[in-house]
Write a protein that holds these residues in place. Structure first.
Motif, PDB file in Angstrom:
ATOM      1  N   GLU A 134      -2.475  -7.901 -16.437  1.00 54.97           N
ATOM      2  CA  GLU A 134      -2.866  -6.509 -16.272  1.00 54.97           C
ATOM      3  C   GLU A 134      -4.003  -6.150 -17.231  1.00 54.97           C
ATOM      4  O   GLU A 134      -4.076  -5.054 -17.760  1.00 54.97           O
ATOM      5  N   LYS A 135      -4.880  -7.118 -17.457  1.00 52.95           N
ATOM      6  CA  LYS A 135      -6.063  -6.890 -18.283  1.00 52.95           C
ATOM      7  C   LYS A 135      -7.295  -7.284 -17.486  1.00 52.95           C
ATOM      8  O   LYS A 135      -7.244  -8.165 -16.634  1.00 52.95           O
TER       9      LYS A 135
ATOM     10  N   SER B   3      -0.837   3.278  -8.621  1.00 49.58           N
ATOM     11  CA  SER B   3      -2.265   3.306  -8.939  1.00 49.58           C
ATOM     12  C   SER B   3      -2.800   1.914  -9.253  1.00 49.58           C
ATOM     13  O   SER B   3      -2.084   1.054  -9.775  1.00 49.58           O
ATOM     14  N   VAL B   4      -4.071   1.714  -8.944  1.00 51.93           N
ATOM     15  CA  VAL B   4      -4.748   0.446  -9.204  1.00 51.93           C
ATOM     16  C   VAL B   4      -5.275   0.440 -10.634  1.00 51.93           C
ATOM     17  O   VAL B   4      -5.936   1.377 -11.073  1.00 51.93           O
ATOM     18  N   LYS B   5      -4.980  -0.651 -11.353  1.00 61.22           N
ATOM     19  CA  LYS B   5      -5.489  -0.795 -12.720  1.00 61.22           C
ATOM     20  C   LYS B   5      -6.723  -1.691 -12.772  1.00 61.22           C
ATOM     21  O   LYS B   5      -7.645  -1.449 -13.539  1.00 61.22           O
ATOM     22  N   THR B   6      -6.711  -2.769 -11.989  1.00 65.48           N
ATOM     23  CA  THR B   6      -7.860  -3.673 -11.918  1.00 65.48           C
ATOM     24  C   THR B   6      -8.181  -3.909 -10.452  1.00 65.48           C
ATOM     25  O   THR B   6      -7.334  -4.394  -9.699  1.00 65.48           O
ATOM     26  N   ARG B   7      -9.383  -3.572 -10.055  1.00 67.18           N
ATOM     27  CA  ARG B   7      -9.758  -3.642  -8.644  1.00 67.18           C
ATOM     28  C   ARG B   7      -9.807  -5.087  -8.141  1.00 67.18           C
ATOM     29  O   ARG B   7      -9.874  -6.039  -8.901  1.00 67.18           O
ATOM     30  N   TRP B   8      -9.831  -5.223  -6.849  1.00 63.58           N
ATOM     31  CA  TRP B   8      -9.829  -6.503  -6.134  1.00 63.58           C
ATOM     32  C   TRP B   8     -10.892  -7.446  -6.686  1.00 63.58           C
ATOM     33  O   TRP B   8     -12.046  -7.089  -6.847  1.00 63.58           O
TER      34      TRP B   8
ATOM     35  N   ARG C 176       0.832  -1.206   0.000  1.00 60.82           N
ATOM     36  CA  ARG C 176       0.000   0.000   0.000  1.00 60.82           C
ATOM     37  C   ARG C 176       0.863   1.250   0.000  1.00 60.82           C
ATOM     38  O   ARG C 176       0.481   2.290  -0.561  1.00 60.82           O
ATOM     39  N   HIS C 177       2.044   1.145   0.610  1.00 57.26           N
ATOM     40  CA  HIS C 177       2.910   2.318   0.714  1.00 57.26           C
ATOM     41  C   HIS C 177       3.868   2.466  -0.469  1.00 57.26           C
ATOM     42  O   HIS C 177       4.762   3.309  -0.442  1.00 57.26           O
ATOM     43  N   LEU C 178       3.659   1.659  -1.506  1.00 60.23           N
ATOM     44  CA  LEU C 178       4.325   1.939  -2.778  1.00 60.23           C
ATOM     45  C   LEU C 178       3.657   3.110  -3.485  1.00 60.23           C
ATOM     46  O   LEU C 178       4.246   3.752  -4.349  1.00 60.23           O
ATOM     47  N   ASN C 179       2.385   3.351  -3.099  1.00 56.49           N
ATOM     48  CA  ASN C 179       1.620   4.466  -3.681  1.00 56.49           C
ATOM     49  C   ASN C 179       1.563   4.387  -5.207  1.00 56.49           C
ATOM     50  O   ASN C 179       1.838   5.368  -5.910  1.00 56.49           O
TER      51      ASN C 179
ATOM     52  N   GLY D 267      -8.138 -17.611  -4.455  1.00 55.85           N
ATOM     53  CA  GLY D 267      -7.597 -16.463  -3.735  1.00 55.85           C
ATOM     54  C   GLY D 267      -8.174 -15.195  -4.320  1.00 55.85           C
ATOM     55  O   GLY D 267      -9.174 -15.222  -5.044  1.00 55.85           O
ATOM     56  N   TRP D 268      -7.544 -14.091  -4.003  1.00 56.60           N
ATOM     57  CA  TRP D 268      -8.003 -12.788  -4.489  1.00 56.60           C
ATOM     58  C   TRP D 268      -6.809 -12.026  -5.053  1.00 56.60           C
ATOM     59  O   TRP D 268      -5.664 -12.269  -4.666  1.00 56.60           O
ATOM     60  N   THR D 269      -7.082 -11.110  -5.950  1.00 57.11           N
ATOM     61  CA  THR D 269      -5.990 -10.393  -6.589  1.00 57.11           C
ATOM     62  C   THR D 269      -6.368  -8.953  -6.889  1.00 57.11           C
ATOM     63  O   THR D 269      -7.555  -8.607  -6.990  1.00 57.11           O
ATOM     64  N   GLU D 270      -5.343  -8.136  -6.993  1.00 55.43           N
ATOM     65  CA  GLU D 270      -5.509  -6.747  -7.409  1.00 55.43           C
ATOM     66  C   GLU D 270      -4.312  -6.396  -8.283  1.00 55.43           C
ATOM     67  O   GLU D 270      -3.171  -6.756  -7.961  1.00 55.43           O
ATOM     68  N   VAL D 271      -4.578  -5.712  -9.387  1.00 52.49           N
ATOM     69  CA  VAL D 271      -3.525  -5.372 -10.331  1.00 52.49           C
ATOM     70  C   VAL D 271      -3.221  -3.878 -10.240  1.00 52.49           C
ATOM     71  O   VAL D 271      -4.119  -3.046 -10.373  1.00 52.49           O
ATOM     72  N   TYR D 272      -1.965  -3.567  -9.978  1.00 52.23           N
ATOM     73  CA  TYR D 272      -1.500  -2.190  -9.912  1.00 52.23           C
ATOM     74  C   TYR D 272      -0.721  -1.862 -11.185  1.00 52.23           C
ATOM     75  O   TYR D 272      -0.419  -2.739 -11.993  1.00 52.23           O
ATOM     76  N   LYS D 273      -0.378  -0.638 -11.340  1.00 55.19           N
ATOM     77  CA  LYS D 273       0.458  -0.234 -12.462  1.00 55.19           C
ATOM     78  C   LYS D 273       1.880  -0.721 -12.197  1.00 55.19           C
ATOM     79  O   LYS D 273       2.610  -0.157 -11.379  1.00 55.19           O
ATOM     80  N   GLY D 274       2.258  -1.809 -12.863  1.00 53.32           N
ATOM     81  CA  GLY D 274       3.608  -2.340 -12.719  1.00 53.32           C
ATOM     82  C   GLY D 274       3.749  -3.481 -11.747  1.00 53.32           C
ATOM     83  O   GLY D 274       4.849  -4.043 -11.615  1.00 53.32           O
ATOM     84  N   LEU D 275       2.663  -3.877 -11.069  1.00 49.69           N
ATOM     85  CA  LEU D 275       2.772  -4.955 -10.077  1.00 49.69           C
ATOM     86  C   LEU D 275       1.420  -5.622  -9.890  1.00 49.69           C
ATOM     87  O   LEU D 275       0.385  -4.950  -9.861  1.00 49.69           O
ATOM     88  N   THR D 276       1.430  -6.941  -9.772  1.00 49.77           N
ATOM     89  CA  THR D 276       0.213  -7.693  -9.498  1.00 49.77           C
ATOM     90  C   THR D 276       0.343  -8.390  -8.153  1.00 49.77           C
ATOM     91  O   THR D 276       1.357  -9.046  -7.879  1.00 49.77           O
TER      92      THR D 276
END
Length: 472
Positions: free
Chosen positions: A458-459, A404-409, A399-402, A420-429
């Motif tokens: 990231e799609k 942005s979220v690309k695909t919500r939880w 969370r403290h990488l700050n 499980g569950w996943t969330e895709v950020y800009k540059g990291l999943t």
């Protein structure tokens, strides 16, 4: 974090000029071929193992084990796996009870197949690192009391360059680094070393011969402050400690410090000795192996490593199987291991290294940011029943990488069940693995394999339970 080093400064720090780094032993690939391991079922894939010297002056040599992909290995990526500790063996854990092709039976007399081995889709390279772990050795005894993050990453880079000289078919191949636990330091640190090394190569090269594309880490030590906060929060939210103990730990423990106060130690000791009970902290909902229960309780230390018990891993009994098997002379001969007559038994973890660990970065978050900016693909996964490096710790850190979220939880699936569950950020999943402890591929081998075979991309994905993933 220090500013990026200039190319010349980088190699002065590394201690090698490029010519010295690339030179080494002659191409002895065939000498490293494994014909078969004792008690091994028949397999069609090739295996190699042996040593690569990473420092001639000190006599440091790292042991590796390559298990090639089960089909079309020449078309599959190369994946390096590192276990943490610091001081624990990738042969004991990654290869023998997590993602490798074989499992060891209870008597240590034979092997059987792992149906969810990651070498079904990739070539797997297991490295015992640093020197002093498993079969890896040093001829300079002081090295064992002088290990740390920086030298571990440097030696691993030297290993890769020299190993690829021995195995030139893997030059330019898609390459990924993976690992778990304290490899949450090893993996991104090595990725940065490789990235910096590649930047220093001739610009005339269309692609680097260590063709690093990204990395994947599980239940990874990431940031001292957020890991510690997240771990204590996990204990409380999972009813492992009382309200009183939780409040007292928060009051007396300075999570920003590498040293803990006497009051902090007292409350941590009280939590573990009086409130945890006899549970496996690496998997809080599964039975412990009673054979090795001897009253020895885990050792808590804030700083480089939050928590470590004397016997690390999911099932202490499985370590017994590995230690029986890898201490056999016929096994060592087949692996081309212990060729110098190491004056101690092969063990799953080295207590000396963890005791004398010299340096450990306080936070890996700046390294993550740098590698995200460099365009590397990054996956972070977390088994949700681990209380040692728990899912809350990882989520606090990320969370403290700050970013942005690309695909919500959203939930992902294994068959008809939520995996499980996943969330895709800009540059990291980021992905959780439901019902998995510290060693995710041990507890949930199918789910771990699905995640590795096809991590959440990231799609935005539609439900596709046949392939195992389901998203927005």
């Amino acid at each position: 974090m220090a500013a990026p080093l200039l190319f010349s400064s980088f190699f002065l720090l590394l201690g090698f000029r490029h010519s010295a780094l690339a030179s080494s032993e002659p191409a002895g690939q065939e000498m490293d071929r494994i014909s078969a391991l004792p008690g091994q079922p028949p397999v069609a894939f090739s295996q190699y193992s042996g040593y690569v010297t990473v420092n001639e002056e000190h006599g440091r040599a790292l042991f590796y084990w390559l298990t090639e992909a089960t089909a079309s290995p020449e078309k599959k990526p190369l994946v390096l796996w590192l276990n943490g500790g610091p001081g624990c063996s990738s042969v004991a854990y990654g290869a023998s009870e997590e993602i490798g092709p074989f499992r060891i039976n209870r008597t240590g007399s034979s092997l059987y197949m792992n149906n969810y081995s990651w070498n079904r889709v990739a070539n797997l390279l297991f490295l015992e690192s640093p020197a002093g772990v498993g079969f890896s050795y040093t001829n300079t005894t002081s090295d064992l009391k002088d290990s740390g993050d920086n030298r571990t990453a440097q030696d691993a880079l030297v290993f890769l360059v020299r190993w690829m000289t021995r195995f030139p078919q893997y030059k330019y191949r898609e390459f990924y680094i993976s690992g778990e636990s304290y490899a949450g330091h090893y993996v991104p640190q090595l990725a940065k070393k490789v990235h910096d090394y590649n930047k220093g190569q001739s610009q005339s090269q269309s692609r680097p011969f260590i063709n690093l594309k990204g990395f994947i880490v599980g239940n990874a030590v990431t940031d001292n402050y957020y890991d510690n906060m997240g771990t204590v929060s996990y204990w409380w939210t999972h009813s492992m400690i009382s309200d009183r103990t939780y409040r007292s730990i928060l009051k007396h423990c300075n999570f920003s410090s590498t040293k803990s106060s006497e009051k902090c130690d007292d409350w941590l000791s009280y939590a573990m000795n009086r409130e945890f009970g006899n549970i496996d902290q690496y998997s809080i909902y599964t039975p412990s192996c009673l054979k090795l229960t001897n009253g020895t309780l885990p050792v808590m230390r804030f700083g480089n490593t939050l928590l470590r018990r004397r016997v690390s891993g999911y099932d202490p009994c499985t370590e017994n199987y590995a230690e029986k098997y890898y201490n056999r002379r016929d096994v060592q001969k087949a692996l081309h291991a212990n060729i110098t007559g190491i004056p101690y038994k092969w063990t799953a973890c080295s207590d000396v290294l963890i005791k004398y660990w010299k340096d450990g970065e306080i936070s890996m978050l700046p390294t993550y940011k740098e590698l995200i900016s460099a365009g590397l693909r990054i996956w972070v996964f977390s088994g949700d029943t681990d209380s040692v490096v728990p899912v809350t710790a990882t989520r606090f850190s990320l969370r403290h990488l700050n970013i942005s979220v690309k695909t919500r939880w959203y939930p992902w699936y294994s068959g008809n069940q939520v995996g499980g569950w996943t969330e895709v950020y800009k540059g990291l999943t980021f992905a959780t693995v439901r019902g998995a402890g510290h060693e995710v591929p041990l507890f949930q081998p199918k789910r771990a394999f699905i995640l590795f075979k096809w991590p959440p991309t990231e799609k935005k994905m539609k439900c596709n339970k046949r392939d195992g993933m389901c998203g927005l």
